[in-house]
Design a protein around this motif. Structure first.
Motif, mmCIF file in Angstrom:
data_model
loop_
_atom_site.group_PDB
_atom_site.id
_atom_site.type_symbol
_atom_site.label_atom_id
_atom_site.label_comp_id
_atom_site.label_asym_id
_atom_site.label_seq_id
_atom_site.Cartn_x
_atom_site.Cartn_y
_atom_site.Cartn_z
ATOM 1 N N GLN A 20 0.835 -1.205 0.000
ATOM 2 C CA GLN A 20 0.000 0.000 0.000
ATOM 3 C C GLN A 20 0.868 1.254 0.000
ATOM 4 O O GLN A 20 0.564 2.227 -0.669
ATOM 5 N N ILE A 21 1.972 1.223 0.723
ATOM 6 C CA ILE A 21 2.872 2.387 0.750
ATOM 7 C C ILE A 21 3.464 2.627 -0.630
ATOM 8 O O ILE A 21 3.530 3.774 -1.083
ATOM 9 N N ASP A 22 3.871 1.557 -1.316
ATOM 10 C CA ASP A 22 4.402 1.713 -2.676
ATOM 11 C C ASP A 22 3.341 2.294 -3.610
ATOM 12 O O ASP A 22 3.637 3.150 -4.447
ATOM 13 N N ARG A 23 2.094 1.826 -3.468
ATOM 14 C CA ARG A 23 0.998 2.385 -4.284
ATOM 15 C C ARG A 23 0.796 3.863 -3.977
ATOM 16 O O ARG A 23 0.589 4.669 -4.884
ATOM 17 N N ASN A 24 0.849 4.214 -2.692
ATOM 18 C CA ASN A 24 0.666 5.616 -2.308
ATOM 19 C C ASN A 24 1.795 6.487 -2.853
ATOM 20 O O ASN A 24 1.549 7.594 -3.346
ATOM 21 N N ILE A 25 3.030 5.991 -2.761
ATOM 22 C CA ILE A 25 4.165 6.756 -3.290
ATOM 23 C C ILE A 25 3.992 6.948 -4.796
ATOM 24 O O ILE A 25 4.189 8.052 -5.322
ATOM 25 N N ALA A 26 3.620 5.893 -5.500
ATOM 26 C CA ALA A 26 3.412 5.988 -6.954
ATOM 27 C C ALA A 26 2.349 7.039 -7.271
ATOM 28 O O ALA A 26 2.554 7.927 -8.119
ATOM 29 N N TYR A 27 1.215 6.943 -6.593
ATOM 30 C CA TYR A 27 0.106 7.869 -6.830
ATOM 31 C C TYR A 27 0.506 9.302 -6.499
ATOM 32 O O TYR A 27 0.285 10.224 -7.277
ATOM 33 N N ASN A 28 1.113 9.487 -5.305
ATOM 34 C CA ASN A 28 1.446 10.840 -4.849
ATOM 35 C C ASN A 28 2.538 11.498 -5.675
ATOM 36 O O ASN A 28 2.471 12.692 -5.950
ATOM 37 N N LEU A 29 3.551 10.728 -6.040
ATOM 38 C CA LEU A 29 4.628 11.313 -6.838
ATOM 39 C C LEU A 29 4.086 11.824 -8.166
ATOM 40 O O LEU A 29 4.382 12.958 -8.572
ATOM 41 N N LYS A 30 3.263 11.007 -8.814
ATOM 42 C CA LYS A 30 2.683 11.431 -10.092
ATOM 43 C C LYS A 30 1.757 12.635 -9.901
ATOM 44 O O LYS A 30 1.787 13.592 -10.676
ATOM 45 N N ARG A 31 0.935 12.602 -8.838
ATOM 46 C CA ARG A 31 0.011 13.706 -8.560
ATOM 47 C C ARG A 31 0.770 15.007 -8.306
ATOM 48 O O ARG A 31 0.441 16.053 -8.862
ATOM 49 N N ILE A 32 1.810 14.940 -7.486
ATOM 50 C CA ILE A 32 2.595 16.135 -7.160
ATOM 51 C C ILE A 32 3.297 16.664 -8.399
ATOM 52 O O ILE A 32 3.292 17.870 -8.668
#
Length: 187
Positions: free
Chosen positions: A3-15
């Motif tokens: 879940q942390i890897d998914r969050n990092i993927a999502y957040n990095l792209k969003r930011i």
């Protein structure tokens, strides 16, 4: 992928997108290769602590900004799907409407309490406050040696870090909402 890897993927792209940055621009700012950043955003790579640190320093974001998925702007909640926070069968039930989140300093609960029933509230810690809004019946709150009666359409705010008892003060089921506020001052 965790879940942390998914969050990092999502957040990095969003930011990155919110700042109108290309992968090339992000690579230049962070010192992390474009291909590695692309893999992270697609969830194909488990970034090391060193890589995450370089990203944080390069684009000036906190660790939390990368690992926590932000809440949706609009969240619809159905009563039938609420989880139970505290319950005594046939007496009272408290259900979580909006649980604690790092993005807000309060929790929202739905309360139902049967006639002639009561429960002792938890000590929620210093600077915590409880708001009770009654929309059906009457609820009495005993705080130390003082009792407060809340009838339909009315509300009460009190320090949740003090011992308290919440009781149905009427002859029919009482219902309302509880808001638990964390880290609030006394005013």
């Amino acid at each position: 992928m965790s879940q942390i890897d998914r969050n990092i993927a999502y957040n990095l792209k969003r930011i990155r997108k919110s700042r109108n940055m290309s992968l090339d621009m992000l690579a230049e700012k962070t010192g992390v290769s474009k291909s590695m950043l692309g893999q992270i955003e697609r969830g194909e790579s488990n970034p090391t602590v060193a890589t995450i640190s370089r990203i944080m320093e390069g684009i000036k974001v906190s660790f939390e900004d990368l690992i926590y998925k932000p809440e949706e702007e609009v969240v619809a909640v159905e009563k039938k799907n609420l989880s139970v926070y505290k319950e005594k069968e046939g007496e009272y039930k408290i259900q979580v409407v909006f649980p604690y989140s790092r993005d807000r300093s309060f929790e929202l609960f739905y309360l139902e309490i049967e006639p002639e029933c009561r429960f002792t509230g938890n000590n929620y810690g210093e600077n915590s406050w409880l708001y009770i809004s009654v929309y059906q019946g009457e609820i009495a709150v005993t705080l130390e040696d003082q009792q407060y009666l809340i009838s339909e359409g009315n509300a009460l705010r009190f320090p949740a870090f003090k011992e308290h008892v919440i009781a149905n003060a009427g002859i029919r089921k009482a219902a309302g909402y509880l808001i638990l506020s964390h880290g609030e001052g006394s005013n």
